[in-house]
Scaffold this active site. Structure first.
Site, short mmCIF file in Angstrom:
data_model
loop_
_atom_site.label_atom_id
_atom_site.label_comp_id
_atom_site.label_asym_id
_atom_site.label_seq_id
_atom_site.Cartn_x
_atom_site.Cartn_y
_atom_site.Cartn_z
N LEU A 17 0.80 -1.30 -0.13
CA LEU A 17 0.04 -0.02 0.17
C LEU A 17 0.92 1.37 -0.05
CD1 LEU A 17 -2.83 -1.38 2.58
CD2 LEU A 17 -2.83 -1.48 0.17
N CYS A 18 2.26 1.07 -0.16
CA CYS A 18 2.98 2.30 -0.04
C CYS A 18 3.08 2.88 -1.50
CB CYS A 18 4.48 1.96 0.13
SG CYS A 18 5.45 2.95 1.38
N HIS A 19 2.90 4.23 -1.76
CA HIS A 19 3.01 4.85 -2.92
C HIS A 19 4.45 4.69 -3.70
CE1 HIS A 19 -0.67 6.73 -1.14
NE2 HIS A 19 -0.79 6.83 -2.44
N MET B 136 8.41 6.16 5.04
CA MET B 136 8.87 4.81 4.97
C MET B 136 9.94 4.49 4.19
SD MET B 136 6.68 3.39 6.81
CE MET B 136 7.27 1.86 6.42
N GLU B 137 10.24 5.50 3.23
CA GLU B 137 11.50 5.44 2.43
C GLU B 137 12.94 5.49 3.16
OE1 GLU B 137 8.29 5.60 -0.32
OE2 GLU B 137 8.59 6.65 1.38
N ASP C 182 25.04 -8.41 7.18
CA ASP C 182 25.14 -9.63 6.35
C ASP C 182 26.80 -9.63 6.15
OD1 ASP C 182 24.67 -11.69 4.62
OD2 ASP C 182 24.89 -10.25 3.02
#
Length: 160
Positions: free
Chosen positions: A75-77, A113-114, A128
């Site tokens: 649902l993120c643009h 969010m980015e 990692d």
């Protein structure tokens, strides 16, 4: 608390319609902290890690992750980012790397969010690359630090 924007009146998930929102300058900063053994940090900072410049690789991974956030978070643009910066620095405690990601754009929705994705993925990439010498590392303190722009304006994490 305000209504959840990703749920419609029936409680079903939806992508928020931003069509009528104003285009504004938006920026967000987020962080993640990777805790490790002091020797691991020393090796990274001295450029002695067997895998080479792990900080550069983590930085690139964070930038790439910001650009792919809409593919990872439902649902993120999809956003047209104009700037992504990822800074990695040794923590003052001598046993961590602090990752700060900053994302910017001119658009109709925010970039929180980015920035969070960039910081998280940079931290996971560093994990990692270093796990062969330190499996006990912990990625923590993933949080939004600040956001500007949009209807809600400026927000900054309250000082502890």
């Amino acid at each position: 608390m305000s209504k959840l924007t990703h749920l419609d009146d029936r409680g079903e998930a939806r992508m928020v319609d931003v069509t009528d929102k104003a285009v504004t300058e938006r920026e967000a900063r987020a962080q993640a902290v990777l805790r490790m053994e002091p020797e691991t940090l020393r090796m990274i900072m001295a450029g002695e890690h067997p895998k080479g410049d792990v900080l550069a690789t983590a930085r690139i991974a964070g930038i790439m992750a910001a650009k792919k956030t809409s593919e990872l978070i439902p649902l993120c643009h999809a956003l047209n980012l104009t700037s992504v910066k990822v800074d990695l620095a040794p923590g003052e405690d001598g046993r961590s790397v602090r990752i700060v990601a900053r994302c910017k754009l001119s658009g109709q929705t925010g970039v929180e969010m980015e920035a969070l994705t960039a910081a998280s993925i940079a931290g996971l990439t560093l994990y990692d690359m270093c796990k062969a010498v330190d499996r006990g590392m912990v990625l923590e303190a993933v949080q939004l630090l600040e956001k500007t722009g949009g209807r809600s304006g400026h927000w900054r994490v309250p000082e502890a």
